[in-house]
Design an enzyme around this catalytic site. Structure first.
Site, PDB file in Angstrom:
ATOM      1  N   ASP A 144       0.828  -1.226   0.000  1.00  0.00           N
ATOM      2  CA  ASP A 144       0.000   0.000   0.000  1.00  0.00           C
ATOM      3  C   ASP A 144       0.855   1.265   0.000  1.00  0.00           C
ATOM      4  O   ASP A 144       0.463   2.298   0.546  1.00  0.00           O
ATOM      5  CB  ASP A 144      -0.965   0.023   1.199  1.00  0.00           C
ATOM      6  CG  ASP A 144      -1.832  -1.219   1.233  1.00  0.00           C
ATOM      7  OD1 ASP A 144      -2.272  -1.641   0.148  1.00  0.00           O
ATOM      8  OD2 ASP A 144      -2.054  -1.769   2.323  1.00  0.00           O
TER       9      ASP A 144
ATOM     10  N   HIS B   7      -4.315  -2.042  -6.061  1.00  0.00           N
ATOM     11  CA  HIS B   7      -3.584  -0.819  -6.376  1.00  0.00           C
ATOM     12  C   HIS B   7      -4.617   0.234  -6.758  1.00  0.00           C
ATOM     13  O   HIS B   7      -5.393   0.015  -7.687  1.00  0.00           O
ATOM     14  CB  HIS B   7      -2.648  -1.024  -7.561  1.00  0.00           C
ATOM     15  CG  HIS B   7      -1.651  -2.118  -7.362  1.00  0.00           C
ATOM     16  ND1 HIS B   7      -0.587  -1.997  -6.509  1.00  0.00           N
ATOM     17  CD2 HIS B   7      -1.574  -3.339  -7.884  1.00  0.00           C
ATOM     18  CE1 HIS B   7       0.108  -3.122  -6.528  1.00  0.00           C
ATOM     19  NE2 HIS B   7      -0.471  -3.950  -7.353  1.00  0.00           N
TER      20      HIS B   7
ATOM     21  N   THR C 212       3.310 -12.512   2.719  1.00  0.00           N
ATOM     22  CA  THR C 212       2.420 -13.072   1.723  1.00  0.00           C
ATOM     23  C   THR C 212       3.074 -14.363   1.232  1.00  0.00           C
ATOM     24  O   THR C 212       4.121 -14.765   1.745  1.00  0.00           O
ATOM     25  CB  THR C 212       2.147 -12.049   0.594  1.00  0.00           C
ATOM     26  OG1 THR C 212       1.091 -12.564  -0.217  1.00  0.00           O
ATOM     27  CG2 THR C 212       3.377 -11.766  -0.256  1.00  0.00           C
TER      28      THR C 212
ATOM     29  N   SER D 176       5.772  12.003  -4.212  1.00  0.00           N
ATOM     30  CA  SER D 176       4.363  12.039  -4.608  1.00  0.00           C
ATOM     31  C   SER D 176       3.605  12.871  -3.584  1.00  0.00           C
ATOM     32  O   SER D 176       3.721  12.653  -2.374  1.00  0.00           O
ATOM     33  CB  SER D 176       3.836  10.602  -4.677  1.00  0.00           C
ATOM     34  OG  SER D 176       2.462  10.609  -4.937  1.00  0.00           O
TER      35      SER D 176
HETATM   36  P1  GDP Z   1      -0.267   0.057  -3.818  1.00  0.00           P
HETATM   37  O1  GDP Z   1      -0.878  -1.265  -3.512  1.00  0.00           O
HETATM   38  O2  GDP Z   1       1.163   0.156  -3.427  1.00  0.00           O
HETATM   39  O3  GDP Z   1      -0.503   0.457  -5.238  1.00  0.00           O
HETATM   40  O4  GDP Z   1      -1.002   1.137  -2.911  1.00  0.00           O
HETATM   41  P2  GDP Z   1      -2.575   1.347  -2.660  1.00  0.00           P
HETATM   42  O5  GDP Z   1      -3.220   1.766  -3.905  1.00  0.00           O
HETATM   43  O6  GDP Z   1      -3.141   0.182  -1.950  1.00  0.00           O
HETATM   44  O7  GDP Z   1      -2.541   2.504  -1.567  1.00  0.00           O
HETATM   45  C1  GDP Z   1      -2.075   3.746  -1.820  1.00  0.00           C
HETATM   46  C2  GDP Z   1      -3.194   4.741  -1.554  1.00  0.00           C
HETATM   47  O8  GDP Z   1      -2.635   6.025  -1.482  1.00  0.00           O
HETATM   48  C3  GDP Z   1      -4.244   4.809  -2.631  1.00  0.00           C
HETATM   49  O9  GDP Z   1      -5.460   5.182  -2.055  1.00  0.00           O
HETATM   50  C4  GDP Z   1      -3.704   5.923  -3.549  1.00  0.00           C
HETATM   51  O10 GDP Z   1      -4.745   6.586  -4.272  1.00  0.00           O
HETATM   52  C5  GDP Z   1      -3.129   6.841  -2.527  1.00  0.00           C
HETATM   53  N1  GDP Z   1      -1.961   7.618  -2.946  1.00  0.00           N
HETATM   54  C6  GDP Z   1      -0.879   7.231  -3.680  1.00  0.00           C
HETATM   55  N2  GDP Z   1       0.055   8.209  -3.698  1.00  0.00           N
HETATM   56  C7  GDP Z   1      -0.456   9.228  -2.946  1.00  0.00           C
HETATM   57  C8  GDP Z   1       0.041  10.497  -2.526  1.00  0.00           C
HETATM   58  O11 GDP Z   1       1.152  10.895  -2.843  1.00  0.00           O
HETATM   59  N3  GDP Z   1      -0.774  11.231  -1.723  1.00  0.00           N
HETATM   60  C9  GDP Z   1      -2.015  10.822  -1.326  1.00  0.00           C
HETATM   61  N4  GDP Z   1      -2.729  11.606  -0.524  1.00  0.00           N
HETATM   62  N5  GDP Z   1      -2.508   9.614  -1.679  1.00  0.00           N
HETATM   63  C10 GDP Z   1      -1.728   8.838  -2.470  1.00  0.00           C
END
Ligand code: GDP
Length: 425
Positions: free
Chosen positions: A13, A41, A238, A414
């Site tokens: 995440d 993701h 995992t 980011s």
């Molecule tokens: P992944 O499994 O590594 O792709 O991560 P996830 O999608 O499960 O979790 C990352 C969360 O953070 C998601 O809700 C994204 O939309 C959000 N996200 C990713 N980068 C950023 C960021 O720089 N800032 C904010 N506020 N949210 C982010």
């Protein structure tokens, strides 16, 4: 030829999907090489907000070929459903290839996953019940079913009989559930086989040809280094390797072709499921970070479960970057911390009265307590900023201190969930 791996340095995440979607603009091929549809993701781009579980995060670009490599756990229904959802929401038909060597997640894998978690009760691992652990157990017991097996009825029946014989003993006598026969499964598997046939090929030859043609390839990892079965927090990993090194195996590309390894690092910590979590924040402070985190709070993209929250852990993250072999870091979710006067970061652990900066073996991790340092917060919204120089000094200092502690250059920062909210250094 060039292969870049996008992998997690933490517990998952970290925002790998966002980064892969961002980097895919300049890639020809994106590959998922391990795991199944057990994690998600989240991607936010011009088509809307999407939670991808099994499809590679390059599916939003018509020029990208998206590959599910031999190392993935292929849930055929999940694959088809995700693809249909994209198309129904206006995304152009993605180019998708499925390795004929990938193995198939069977209905009995999901059942066994759920029965085992139920049996364990309070001692459960917090499985997403997608069948991933029983799936990989079968693969290494050599009683799995490869995609190519679906197209040879006698071979498929033999494979199912081999898999079900020991399982039915467990089903009947351990879990007290009904037995399963190949005949119950064959009609659905036949239908699934027909539906995915257009996507199936020998992706290994395809990828080697692509490399010879100079194509650029992204490997997209699922979860993070601390969930790796060998190098992570056992027994809470995992069931497949989350490391870039495994990318070569699970995708089917030469190890020496992986030249860039982008470790995605979260500006604070979050973790799903059971196990030690040294910098965990309990109570209202943790609840506030959870509500402010991610794009709409820190809740599982697949399960909706609240994530456990913690401050940045330099000991775990430095180790995560090290075992990933990170050549650069993308630091994500920095914007989330903009409400804090002061931000704690964990710079070392204390175990049995001794300070250590090296992440310990799991047997010692339960006894680790964090050594904190406090950095000043920036107290403003940085989401619209696109240059490192424009960040408030406190935010720059936070990034620089993280970089110093993890010993890998932070190339990307980011600052928001949307694709364009990215600072390149
Ligand atoms: P992944 O499994 O590594 O792709 O991560 P996830 O999608 O499960 O979790 C990352 C969360 O953070 C998601 O809700 C994204 O939309 C959000 N996200 C990713 N980068 C950023 C960021 O720089 N800032 C904010 N506020 N949210 C982010």
């Amino acid at each position: 030829m060039s292969v870049t791996a996008v992998v997690g340095a933490n517990w998952g995440d970290e925002g790998k999907g966002k980064l892969t979607d961002f980097l895919a603009a300049h890639s020809d091929i994106v590959i998922r090489y391990q795991g199944g549809n057990n994690a998600g993701h989240t991607i936010i781009n011009e088509y809307g907000k999407f939670a991808l579980h099994l499809l590679p995060s390059g599916v939003f670009y018509p020029h990208v070929t998206n590959v599910l490599g031999p190392g993935v756990a292929l849930n055929i229904g999940g694959f088809l459903h995700e693809r249909e959802e994209l198309v129904s929401r206006g995304v152009p038909e993605p180019k998708l290839l499925v390795s004929a060597r990938a193995e198939v997640v069977m209905p009995y894998h999901k059942l066994l996953d759920a029965y085992e978690e139920e049996r364990l009760g309070k001692r459960s691992f917090g499985s997403t019940k997608a069948g991933i652990a029983p799936f990989y157990a079968d693969k290494y017991l050599k009683i799995g079913v490869q995609v190519a097996d679906l197209y040879d009825e006698q071979r498929l029946r033999d494979r199912l009989e081999a898999a079900l014989a020991p399982k039915n003993v467990l089903m009947e006598h351990f879990y007290h559930r009904p037995r399963i026969t190949p005949d119950e499964l064959l009609p659905d598997l036949k239908r699934d086989a027909e539906r995915i046939e257009p996507f199936v090929c020998d992706t290994t030859f395809y990828l080697h040809d692509a490399l010879n043609d100079g194509k650029s390839i992204l490997l997209e990892g699922q979860l993070g280094a601390l969930r790796d079965p060998d190098h992570g927090i056992y027994p809470y990993p995992t069931s497949s390797s989350t490391l870039a090194g495994f990318g070569a195996v699970g995708a089917g590309v030469p190890p020496h072709a992986i030249q860039r390894i982008v470790a995605v690092v979260k500006a604070y910590s979050s973790c799903v499921g059971a196990g030690p979590f040294v910098t965990e924040i309990e109570g209202p402070e943790g609840d506030e970070l959870r509500e402010r985190g991610g794009d709409m709070g820190e809740y599982g993209a697949t399960t909706g479960r609240p994530r456990r929250m913690g401050w940045f852990d330099a000991v775990a993250t430095r180790y995560g970057c090290m075992v990933q072999g990170a050549t650069e870091v993308a630091l994500t979710l920095l914007d989330v911390l903009g409400y804090l006067d002061e931000i704690p970061i964990c710079v070392a652990y204390e175990i049995d009265g001794e300070r250590t900066e090296n992440f310990p073996v799991p047997a010692k991790l339960d006894r680790a307590t964090p050594v904190w340092e406090h950095l000043p917060g920036w107290k403003c919204d940085i989401t619209a900023l696109r240059s490192f120089d424009d960040l408030p000094d406190e935010a720059k200092n936070y990034v620089l201190r993280v970089e110093e502690l993890i010993r890998v250059p932070v190339k990307w920062v980011s600052v928001g969930p949307r694709r364009e909210a990215m600072i390149e250094r």
